[in-house]
Design an enzyme around this catalytic site. Structure first.
Site, short mmCIF file in Angstrom:
data_model
loop_
_atom_site.label_atom_id
_atom_site.label_comp_id
_atom_site.label_asym_id
_atom_site.label_seq_id
_atom_site.Cartn_x
_atom_site.Cartn_y
_atom_site.Cartn_z
N HIS A 152 5.90 5.98 11.36
CA HIS A 152 5.33 5.92 10.00
C HIS A 152 4.40 7.12 9.89
CE1 HIS A 152 4.00 4.55 6.25
NE2 HIS A 152 3.67 3.30 6.52
N ARG A 191 0.81 -1.21 0.00
CA ARG A 191 0.00 0.00 0.00
C ARG A 191 0.84 1.27 0.00
NH1 ARG A 191 -2.12 -4.02 1.81
NH2 ARG A 191 -0.41 -4.08 3.31
N THR A 192 1.83 1.34 0.88
CA THR A 192 2.59 2.58 1.00
C THR A 192 3.34 2.90 -0.28
OG1 THR A 192 2.84 2.24 3.39
CG2 THR A 192 4.32 3.82 2.35
#
Length: 317
Positions: free
Chosen positions: A139, A60-61
């Site tokens: 994060h 995803r990131t």
């Protein structure tokens, strides 16, 4: 016109409510722009290059950053596993890698296995660096999209009660989100975890210093009726040094149909993903399940950050 004062994004402590409002307002614009017939932001980063430097696995990131850059008209240099498929495998230091990448790209998005690596990269780099996860450290962009999702559902963040559940010791997302939540008023945080996965003392001390109410509990069912948001996380096997500790922690907290019956009708369920077994798939159909929308919101937030960090003609009202 307001100024965006950040050059790098490496930790959640950098943000205050004014900066958060700027990012979220631009993220709203990006979301609206993607559905518009005449896109205002389609080429605002044309000619800019983003280096996607990932030393740990990511889906995803990495994809959301690369999609964000592409949708803004920029270009991408990418490596999926820099630990094995870059000069790091030959023994090159992170210092040297960042020093070199500065000459190739206008911005570096980096995920690394070592806590504190992002801050070191910032000290070396003469182009913006975005921390996409540094080991069990932080994060920050995940925390931004988490907060954006909460605000999108409740309009306000002040006064909310939130439980963070699962791997709080190694979970960089819950650390970063805790820092951001401390910027708001009358927040209550419940930390729900196995003993071996308790939130570290530095976060709890930070919250206490900033007058944020928090409590550690062992029973998820006990607090579910009190919550506006339950933030589930997986137990991260790859971060444990002791297999027995992992096995003792794994599977302790699972959110299924019986459990969500205890929740408020207007509460939400979040998860940074990937999940293993901590949320049953049948929960996905419940309108309170927001984790896939949460992941989608990552695109808008990261588009906003890239634009604010790289755009040549930024106008913020």
């Amino acid at each position: 016109m307001t100024k965006f004062d950040l050059k790098h994004v490496y930790e959640s402590q950098q943000f205050d409510p004014k900066l958060l409002d700027i990012i979220f307002n631009v993220a709203d614009e990006m979301r609206n722009d993607l559905s518009a017939k005449q896109r205002r932001y389609a080429d605002v980063l044309k000619g800019k290059i983003m280096a996607s430097l990932f030393y740990e696995p990511s889906t995803r990131t990495r994809f959301s950053f690369e999609s964000a850059m592409a949708r803004l008209g920029g270009s991408i240099l990418t490596t999926e596993n820099a630990k094995e498929f870059s000069s790091a495998a030959k023994g090159e230091t992170l210092y040297d890698s960042i020093s070199v990448m500065c000459g190739y790209a206008d911005l570096i998005v980096m995920r690394h296995n070592e806590p504190g690596s992002a801050k070191m990269a910032v000290e070396v780099s003469n182009v913006p660096v975005i921390n996409a996860g540094d080991g069990s450290g932080q994060h920050p962009t995940q925390a931004l999209l988490d907060l954006y999702t909460i605000k999108d559902n409740f309009s306000t963040i002040d006064g909310l009660t939130i439980a963070m559940v699962g791997d709080l010791k190694y979970g960089r997302t819950v650390r970063s989100l805790s820092y951001l939540l401390s910027k708001y008023d009358n927040i209550k945080i419940y930390y729900v975890s196995p003993i071996v996965c308790k939130m570290d003392e530095d976060i709890k001390e930070y919250l206490t210093t900033n007058k944020v109410e928090w409590e550690e509990v062992s029973s998820l069912e006990k607090v579910l009726p009190l919550l506006d948001c339950v933030y589930m996380t997986r137990i991260q096997k790859e971060r444990f040094h002791n297999l027995e500790d992992y096995e003792n922690a794994s599977g302790k907290y699972i959110l299924g149909m019986e459990e969500i019956k205890l929740m408020k009708q207007k509460s939400i369920i979040m998860h940074p993903l990937p999940r293993v077994d901590e949320i049953s798939q049948e929960v996905d159909k419940d309108p309170r399940a927001q984790y896939f929308n949460q992941a989608k919101n990552g695109l808008y937030v990261r588009m906003a950050l890239l634009y604010l960090l790289l755009g040549d003609d930024i106008r913020i009202e």
